[in-house]
Design a protein around this motif. Structure first.
Motif, short mmCIF file in Angstrom:
data_model
loop_
_atom_site.label_atom_id
_atom_site.label_comp_id
_atom_site.label_asym_id
_atom_site.label_seq_id
_atom_site.Cartn_x
_atom_site.Cartn_y
_atom_site.Cartn_z
N PHE A 152 6.31 2.76 9.13
CA PHE A 152 7.73 2.45 9.17
C PHE A 152 8.44 2.89 7.89
CE2 PHE A 152 11.16 -0.69 8.33
CZ PHE A 152 11.98 -0.40 9.40
N MET A 153 7.78 2.71 6.74
CA MET A 153 8.43 3.00 5.47
C MET A 153 8.85 4.47 5.34
SD MET A 153 8.64 0.08 4.07
CE MET A 153 9.07 0.45 2.39
N PRO A 154 7.94 5.44 5.55
CA PRO A 154 8.40 6.84 5.45
C PRO A 154 9.41 7.21 6.53
CG PRO A 154 6.15 6.77 6.27
CD PRO A 154 6.50 5.38 5.81
N ALA A 155 9.31 6.55 7.69
CA ALA A 155 10.29 6.82 8.75
C ALA A 155 11.69 6.42 8.28
CB ALA A 155 9.91 6.08 10.02
N VAL A 156 11.78 5.26 7.60
CA VAL A 156 13.08 4.80 7.09
C VAL A 156 13.60 5.76 6.02
CG1 VAL A 156 14.23 2.99 5.77
CG2 VAL A 156 12.68 2.38 7.63
N VAL A 157 12.71 6.18 5.12
CA VAL A 157 13.13 7.13 4.08
C VAL A 157 13.58 8.44 4.70
CG1 VAL A 157 12.35 8.45 2.07
CG2 VAL A 157 11.58 6.08 2.39
N LEU A 158 12.84 8.89 5.72
CA LEU A 158 13.19 10.13 6.40
C LEU A 158 14.57 10.03 7.06
CD1 LEU A 158 12.16 12.94 7.25
CD2 LEU A 158 11.21 11.86 9.31
N VAL A 159 14.83 8.90 7.70
CA VAL A 159 16.12 8.69 8.34
C VAL A 159 17.23 8.71 7.29
CG1 VAL A 159 17.54 7.00 9.56
CG2 VAL A 159 15.22 7.45 10.33
N ALA A 160 16.98 8.05 6.15
CA ALA A 160 18.00 8.00 5.10
C ALA A 160 18.35 9.40 4.59
CB ALA A 160 17.51 7.13 3.95
N LYS A 161 17.34 10.26 4.54
CA LYS A 161 17.59 11.62 4.04
C LYS A 161 18.27 12.50 5.08
CE LYS A 161 13.88 11.80 0.61
NZ LYS A 161 12.68 12.53 0.14
N LEU B 262 0.83 -1.21 0.00
CA LEU B 262 0.00 0.00 0.00
C LEU B 262 0.86 1.26 0.00
CD1 LEU B 262 -2.80 -1.04 2.52
CD2 LEU B 262 -3.11 -0.56 0.09
N PHE B 263 1.96 1.21 0.78
CA PHE B 263 2.83 2.38 0.81
C PHE B 263 3.41 2.65 -0.57
CE2 PHE B 263 7.09 4.19 1.15
CZ PHE B 263 6.80 5.38 1.78
N HIS B 264 3.95 1.61 -1.22
CA HIS B 264 4.56 1.81 -2.52
C HIS B 264 3.51 2.19 -3.58
CE1 HIS B 264 8.72 0.78 -1.76
NE2 HIS B 264 8.33 -0.25 -1.03
N ARG B 265 2.31 1.66 -3.42
CA ARG B 265 1.28 1.89 -4.44
C ARG B 265 0.60 3.25 -4.29
NH1 ARG B 265 -1.47 2.99 -7.92
NH2 ARG B 265 -2.95 1.77 -9.17
N PHE B 266 0.34 3.68 -3.08
CA PHE B 266 -0.48 4.87 -2.88
C PHE B 266 0.22 6.02 -2.13
CE2 PHE B 266 -3.50 1.29 -3.07
CZ PHE B 266 -4.26 1.69 -4.17
N PHE B 267 1.19 5.69 -1.26
CA PHE B 267 1.71 6.71 -0.36
C PHE B 267 3.14 7.16 -0.67
CE2 PHE B 267 -1.43 4.46 2.33
CZ PHE B 267 -2.28 5.52 2.58
N SER B 268 3.84 6.44 -1.54
CA SER B 268 5.26 6.74 -1.74
C SER B 268 5.49 8.12 -2.34
CB SER B 268 5.90 5.67 -2.64
OG SER B 268 5.23 5.60 -3.88
N THR B 269 4.49 8.65 -3.05
CA THR B 269 4.64 9.98 -3.64
C THR B 269 3.96 11.07 -2.81
OG1 THR B 269 2.66 9.62 -5.01
CG2 THR B 269 4.78 9.02 -5.96
N ARG B 270 3.41 10.70 -1.67
CA ARG B 270 2.73 11.67 -0.81
C ARG B 270 3.68 12.23 0.23
NH1 ARG B 270 -1.86 12.54 -3.78
NH2 ARG B 270 -2.74 10.53 -4.44
N SER B 271 3.26 13.30 0.87
CA SER B 271 4.09 13.88 1.94
C SER B 271 4.07 12.97 3.16
CB SER B 271 3.57 15.27 2.31
OG SER B 271 2.33 15.17 2.99
N PHE B 272 5.15 13.03 3.94
CA PHE B 272 5.23 12.23 5.14
C PHE B 272 4.13 12.60 6.12
CE2 PHE B 272 10.09 11.79 4.47
CZ PHE B 272 9.86 10.78 3.56
N ARG B 273 3.81 13.88 6.20
CA ARG B 273 2.75 14.31 7.12
C ARG B 273 1.43 13.63 6.80
NH1 ARG B 273 5.45 19.25 6.22
NH2 ARG B 273 6.39 20.18 8.09
#
Length: 211
Positions: free
Chosen positions: A138-147, A75-86
């Motif tokens: 968890f997914m956006p948190a990981v991306v956020l940490v990476a950035k 779901l994250f990759h399909r719908f949320f990966s292009t959305r804002s973390f908020r």
């Protein structure tokens, strides 16, 4: 104390992300203990209750939980990966709140009045939906940490941020246990040796609704 120290020791933007991820977990009060006892308590303790066997409860909860976790990644990759973390964090918070209401329906036995069996309705509640929401969180948190990680400190920073998040979950469970035993009391004693149980789940719905 730890969050205050992180605000002092870490770069400001990383400290803010760290405090947010800690508070996100710590303030989502988990009362899994009382719910576990309610779902698996025998008919003497919860007459007319779900009375799930331990085999069913542990096996199917784990299997469906892992499946919904994978669904959360998709779901994250399909719908949320292009959305804002908020937006992602707001959506998962709302879904968690709504899924908790399904647990209230089960505790009050309204699902039986609607003709929906416990074993089916259970999979709509927090115990299962929370697995998908955890992965989407968890997914956006990981991306956020990476950035945010400074170059060369990726492993250290990830360990620090993940540790704070896990610590938040521990704080959440501890608060939930305290509230269930000292504030809005839910008695859980259901001995398996045949002696008379000492159970009182009359305030469990209130506990779920408030926290």
């Amino acid at each position: 104390v730890l969050t205050a120290l992180s605000a002092v020791c870490l770069p400001p933007i990383i400290a803010k992300a760290n405090i947010f991820m800690f508070l996100k977990e710590a303030l989502y009060i988990q009362i899994a203990g009382p719910l576990d006892y309610f779902f698996t308590a025998g008919p003497k303790c919860v007459p007319g209750g779900p009375n799930f066997s331990y085999t069913y409860y542990q096996t199917f909860t784990s299997i469906i939980g892992y499946m919904t976790g994978f669904a959360g990644v998709w779901l994250f990759h399909r719908f949320f990966s292009t959305r804002s973390f908020r937006m992602v964090f707001v959506c998962t918070t709302v879904v968690k709140v709504v899924s908790s209401l399904f647990d209230i329906v089960m505790v009050e036995r309204w699902n039986i009045k609607m003709g929906v069996p416990d074993k089916l309705f259970y999979f709509l509640g927090d115990a299962i939906i929370n697995s998908a929401c955890t992965m989407i969180d968890f997914m956006p948190a990981v991306v956020l940490v990476a950035k945010l990680c400074p170059k060369g400190l990726e492993s250290t920073m990830y360990a620090l941020l993940a540790g704070f998040s896990n610590f938040g979950q521990t704080v959440s469970r501890s608060i939930g246990y305290y509230l269930a035993t000292e504030v809005i009391v839910v008695k859980l004693d259901d001995p398996q040796d045949g002696t008379e149980p000492d159970c009182d789940y009359s305030k469990l719905s209130l506990l779920i609704f408030i926290f």
